[in-house]
Design a protein around this motif. Structure first.
Motif, PDB file in Angstrom:
ATOM      1  N   VAL A   1       0.857  -1.276   0.006  1.00  0.00           N
ATOM      2  CA  VAL A   1      -0.052   0.035   0.164  1.00  0.00           C
ATOM      3  C   VAL A   1       0.894   1.214  -0.047  1.00  0.00           C
ATOM      4  O   VAL A   1       1.953   1.247   0.307  1.00  0.00           O
ATOM      5  CB  VAL A   1      -0.733   0.208   1.218  1.00  0.00           C
ATOM      6  CG1 VAL A   1      -1.928  -0.847   1.297  1.00  0.00           C
ATOM      7  CG2 VAL A   1      -0.070   0.183   2.574  1.00  0.00           C
ATOM      8  N   PRO A   2       0.317   2.321  -0.462  1.00  0.00           N
ATOM      9  CA  PRO A   2       1.092   3.782  -0.307  1.00  0.00           C
ATOM     10  C   PRO A   2       1.340   3.873   1.277  1.00  0.00           C
ATOM     11  O   PRO A   2       0.312   3.720   2.011  1.00  0.00           O
ATOM     12  CB  PRO A   2       0.167   4.557  -1.050  1.00  0.00           C
ATOM     13  CG  PRO A   2      -0.570   3.973  -1.840  1.00  0.00           C
ATOM     14  CD  PRO A   2      -0.935   2.691  -1.092  1.00  0.00           C
ATOM     15  N   ASP A   3       2.463   4.559   1.657  1.00  0.00           N
ATOM     16  CA  ASP A   3       2.964   4.801   2.888  1.00  0.00           C
ATOM     17  C   ASP A   3       2.029   5.814   3.427  1.00  0.00           C
ATOM     18  O   ASP A   3       1.726   6.937   2.845  1.00  0.00           O
ATOM     19  CB  ASP A   3       4.396   5.243   2.888  1.00  0.00           C
ATOM     20  CG  ASP A   3       4.684   5.670   4.485  1.00  0.00           C
ATOM     21  OD1 ASP A   3       3.799   5.566   5.145  1.00  0.00           O
ATOM     22  OD2 ASP A   3       5.964   5.609   4.710  1.00  0.00           O
ATOM     23  N   SER A   4       1.142   5.574   4.260  1.00  0.00           N
ATOM     24  CA  SER A   4       0.179   6.623   4.904  1.00  0.00           C
ATOM     25  C   SER A   4       0.933   7.845   5.549  1.00  0.00           C
ATOM     26  O   SER A   4       0.084   8.718   5.820  1.00  0.00           O
ATOM     27  CB  SER A   4      -0.714   5.808   6.099  1.00  0.00           C
ATOM     28  OG  SER A   4       0.215   5.275   7.333  1.00  0.00           O
TER      29      SER A   4
ATOM     30  N   GLY B   1       4.453   5.370  -7.160  1.00  0.00           N
ATOM     31  CA  GLY B   1       5.421   6.225  -6.598  1.00  0.00           C
ATOM     32  C   GLY B   1       6.530   5.451  -5.696  1.00  0.00           C
ATOM     33  O   GLY B   1       6.351   4.154  -5.727  1.00  0.00           O
ATOM     34  N   GLY B   2       7.456   5.920  -4.928  1.00  0.00           N
ATOM     35  CA  GLY B   2       8.292   5.058  -4.254  1.00  0.00           C
ATOM     36  C   GLY B   2       8.351   4.940  -3.038  1.00  0.00           C
ATOM     37  O   GLY B   2       9.107   4.786  -2.150  1.00  0.00           O
ATOM     38  N   THR B   3       6.964   5.176  -2.400  1.00  0.00           N
ATOM     39  CA  THR B   3       6.741   5.112  -0.907  1.00  0.00           C
ATOM     40  C   THR B   3       5.811   4.460  -0.802  1.00  0.00           C
ATOM     41  O   THR B   3       4.812   4.265   0.139  1.00  0.00           O
ATOM     42  CB  THR B   3       6.061   6.533  -0.716  1.00  0.00           C
ATOM     43  OG1 THR B   3       4.770   6.717  -1.274  1.00  0.00           O
ATOM     44  CG2 THR B   3       6.926   7.602  -0.819  1.00  0.00           C
ATOM     45  N   ASN B   4       5.650   3.149  -1.179  1.00  0.00           N
ATOM     46  CA  ASN B   4       4.868   1.755  -1.203  1.00  0.00           C
ATOM     47  C   ASN B   4       5.477   1.014   0.106  1.00  0.00           C
ATOM     48  O   ASN B   4       6.782   0.757  -0.004  1.00  0.00           O
ATOM     49  CB  ASN B   4       4.557   1.218  -2.276  1.00  0.00           C
ATOM     50  CG  ASN B   4       4.058   1.847  -3.285  1.00  0.00           C
ATOM     51  OD1 ASN B   4       2.835   2.453  -3.110  1.00  0.00           O
ATOM     52  ND2 ASN B   4       4.396   1.830  -4.599  1.00  0.00           N
ATOM     53  N   VAL B   5       4.751   0.451   0.890  1.00  0.00           N
ATOM     54  CA  VAL B   5       5.049  -0.297   2.200  1.00  0.00           C
ATOM     55  C   VAL B   5       4.349  -1.494   2.040  1.00  0.00           C
ATOM     56  O   VAL B   5       3.230  -1.531   1.859  1.00  0.00           O
ATOM     57  CB  VAL B   5       5.088   0.398   3.355  1.00  0.00           C
ATOM     58  CG1 VAL B   5       6.212   1.815   3.419  1.00  0.00           C
ATOM     59  CG2 VAL B   5       3.870   1.067   3.524  1.00  0.00           C
ATOM     60  N   ILE B   6       4.506  -2.476   3.204  1.00  0.00           N
ATOM     61  CA  ILE B   6       3.799  -3.526   3.708  1.00  0.00           C
ATOM     62  C   ILE B   6       2.545  -2.789   4.362  1.00  0.00           C
ATOM     63  O   ILE B   6       2.974  -2.090   5.017  1.00  0.00           O
ATOM     64  CB  ILE B   6       4.666  -4.586   4.512  1.00  0.00           C
ATOM     65  CG1 ILE B   6       5.661  -5.071   3.806  1.00  0.00           C
ATOM     66  CG2 ILE B   6       3.646  -5.636   5.044  1.00  0.00           C
ATOM     67  CD1 ILE B   6       6.575  -5.856   4.721  1.00  0.00           C
ATOM     68  N   ASN B   7       1.393  -3.177   4.150  1.00  0.00           N
ATOM     69  CA  ASN B   7       0.174  -2.938   4.835  1.00  0.00           C
ATOM     70  C   ASN B   7       0.515  -3.111   6.391  1.00  0.00           C
ATOM     71  O   ASN B   7       0.682  -4.225   6.705  1.00  0.00           O
ATOM     72  CB  ASN B   7      -0.852  -3.616   4.497  1.00  0.00           C
ATOM     73  CG  ASN B   7      -2.327  -3.090   5.273  1.00  0.00           C
ATOM     74  OD1 ASN B   7      -2.658  -1.872   5.295  1.00  0.00           O
ATOM     75  ND2 ASN B   7      -3.132  -4.152   5.882  1.00  0.00           N
TER      76      ASN B   7
ATOM     77  N   SER C   1       7.932  -5.343  -1.380  1.00  0.00           N
ATOM     78  CA  SER C   1       7.292  -5.651  -0.276  1.00  0.00           C
ATOM     79  C   SER C   1       7.279  -7.166   0.112  1.00  0.00           C
ATOM     80  O   SER C   1       7.445  -7.553   1.594  1.00  0.00           O
ATOM     81  CB  SER C   1       5.909  -4.968   0.034  1.00  0.00           C
ATOM     82  OG  SER C   1       5.779  -3.584   0.031  1.00  0.00           O
ATOM     83  N   VAL C   2       7.038  -7.786  -0.772  1.00  0.00           N
ATOM     84  CA  VAL C   2       7.119  -9.293  -0.320  1.00  0.00           C
ATOM     85  C   VAL C   2       8.330  -9.972   0.068  1.00  0.00           C
ATOM     86  O   VAL C   2       8.454 -10.641   0.954  1.00  0.00           O
ATOM     87  CB  VAL C   2       6.678 -10.183  -1.630  1.00  0.00           C
ATOM     88  CG1 VAL C   2       6.787 -11.741  -1.591  1.00  0.00           C
ATOM     89  CG2 VAL C   2       5.236  -9.695  -1.928  1.00  0.00           C
TER      90      VAL C   2
ATOM     91  N   THR D   1      -4.590  -0.100   4.954  1.00  0.00           N
ATOM     92  CA  THR D   1      -4.743   1.328   5.090  1.00  0.00           C
ATOM     93  C   THR D   1      -5.304   2.264   3.774  1.00  0.00           C
ATOM     94  O   THR D   1      -5.573   3.349   4.107  1.00  0.00           O
ATOM     95  CB  THR D   1      -3.178   2.013   5.488  1.00  0.00           C
ATOM     96  OG1 THR D   1      -2.178   1.647   4.465  1.00  0.00           O
ATOM     97  CG2 THR D   1      -2.829   1.488   6.858  1.00  0.00           C
ATOM     98  N   ASP D   2      -5.077   1.479   2.702  1.00  0.00           N
ATOM     99  CA  ASP D   2      -5.640   2.182   1.679  1.00  0.00           C
ATOM    100  C   ASP D   2      -6.928   2.127   1.259  1.00  0.00           C
ATOM    101  O   ASP D   2      -7.552   2.797   0.377  1.00  0.00           O
ATOM    102  CB  ASP D   2      -4.634   1.806   0.117  1.00  0.00           C
ATOM    103  CG  ASP D   2      -4.996   0.328  -0.235  1.00  0.00           C
ATOM    104  OD1 ASP D   2      -5.279  -0.267   0.752  1.00  0.00           O
ATOM    105  OD2 ASP D   2      -4.593  -0.030  -1.151  1.00  0.00           O
ATOM    106  N   GLY D   3      -7.605   1.004   1.790  1.00  0.00           N
ATOM    107  CA  GLY D   3      -9.082   0.885   1.413  1.00  0.00           C
ATOM    108  C   GLY D   3      -9.920   0.838   2.810  1.00  0.00           C
ATOM    109  O   GLY D   3     -10.940   1.574   3.028  1.00  0.00           O
ATOM    110  N   GLY D   4      -9.660   0.193   3.728  1.00  0.00           N
ATOM    111  CA  GLY D   4     -10.293   0.256   5.219  1.00  0.00           C
ATOM    112  C   GLY D   4     -11.614  -0.388   5.183  1.00  0.00           C
ATOM    113  O   GLY D   4     -12.425   0.091   6.195  1.00  0.00           O
ATOM    114  N   VAL D   5     -11.754  -1.155   4.144  1.00  0.00           N
ATOM    115  CA  VAL D   5     -13.363  -1.758   4.084  1.00  0.00           C
ATOM    116  C   VAL D   5     -13.561  -2.877   4.951  1.00  0.00           C
ATOM    117  O   VAL D   5     -14.929  -3.347   5.237  1.00  0.00           O
ATOM    118  CB  VAL D   5     -13.814  -2.052   2.486  1.00  0.00           C
ATOM    119  CG1 VAL D   5     -14.014  -0.741   1.949  1.00  0.00           C
ATOM    120  CG2 VAL D   5     -12.817  -3.050   1.944  1.00  0.00           C
TER     121      VAL D   5
END
Length: 259
Positions: free
Chosen positions: A10-13, A30-36, A70-71, A121-125
């Motif tokens: 997910v994108p870094d919050s 972007g370069g700010t993706n991280v593990i949820n 991230s994996v 963190t990108d969806g939260g559903v």
């Protein structure tokens, strides 16, 4: 015990986030993706159970090629292997489309338990565990603050606003966890080096037997009609204390219905 942990990049919050060119989806290039963040707690819980019962921990992710970064970071925490479902046709999938892909991938794996974070963190559903439980015909134990292997099933303390509920499922189950369940370990240098050698199996939709038309933006059951950037924060109201500052503050709070 064979455990599969669902992991999402997910994108870094904590970084600036934006929408993609279509205006309705999150920009993930972007370069700010991280593990949820919640998934890290699921990984830690899987490793704890493996230490108790033996077996193997496998990560499963759906995402573009850069999700592999991230994996590898997740593998450095200690899981044994990973499966990465990557296909351009998946881009733009809603929760149901993603669930179809995950269910198909899980159908190729041997597992006793599926673990996931309670939300992304990108969806939260918070719907993915329920959707997968329905598609796989297994039990869903969601929002766990404590998880125990219990004979032929699993016992969970399910976190609620007023405390917790104790629920149990027999047989295979999917369990989602909150950040109250444990403290994720930091990858060691040895773990980081070992992660480079751990097997990551790349899988496409065709290999899973999922028709491309059932996923992606074209196959989505839900559609984002519009999206607007967050409005610029306005200036606050300043109260000058000339001897009646307390009264002015109370008046303001009352006007804003805080008191």
């Amino acid at each position: 015990m064979n455990i599969v942990v669902l992991v999402k990049q997910v994108p870094d919050s904590g970084a600036e986030r934006s929408l993609a060119g279509d205006g309705n989806t999150v920009d993930r290039t972007g370069g700010t993706n991280v593990i949820n963040e919640m998934d890290e707690y699921a990984i830690e819980e899987a490793l704890r159970l493996k230490d108790e019962t033996g077996g193997q921990v496998t990560l499963l992710t759906v995402g573009p090629d850069h999700a592999l970064e991230s994996v590898r970071k997740a593998l450095s925490m200690g899981p044994d292997a990973a499966v990465h479902v990557s296909d351009e046709a998946i881009a733009g999938s809603d929760a149901l489309g993603t669930a179809k892909v995950l269910a198909a991938a899980l159908g190729t794996l041997e597992y006793d338990l599926i673990l996931s974070g309670a939300e992304s963190t990108d969806g939260g559903v918070q719907v993915m565990p329920h959707m997968l439980a329905e598609l796989l015909d297994i039990a869903a134990l969601t929002g766990a603050r404590k998880l125990t292997a219990d004979g032929d099933g699993f016992l969970v303390e399910r976190q609620t606003e007023d405390g917790y509920e104790v629920v149990r499922a027999s047989g295979k189950a999917i369990v989602s966890v909150w950040d109250t369940i444990n403290t994720p370990r930091y990858p060691s240098l040895k773990g980081i080096m070992a992660a480079k050698r751990k097997p990551v199996t790349a899988v496409t939709l065709a290999e899973l037997g999922v028709p491309a038309g059932e996923v992606g933006a074209a196959g989505a059951a839900t559609t984002v009609l519009s999206a607007e950037p967050r409005p610029v924060r306005g200036a606050g109201q300043r109260v000058e204390d000339t001897g009646d500052g307390g009264e002015k503050l109370v008046e303001y709070l009352a006007a804003e219905k805080f008191v």
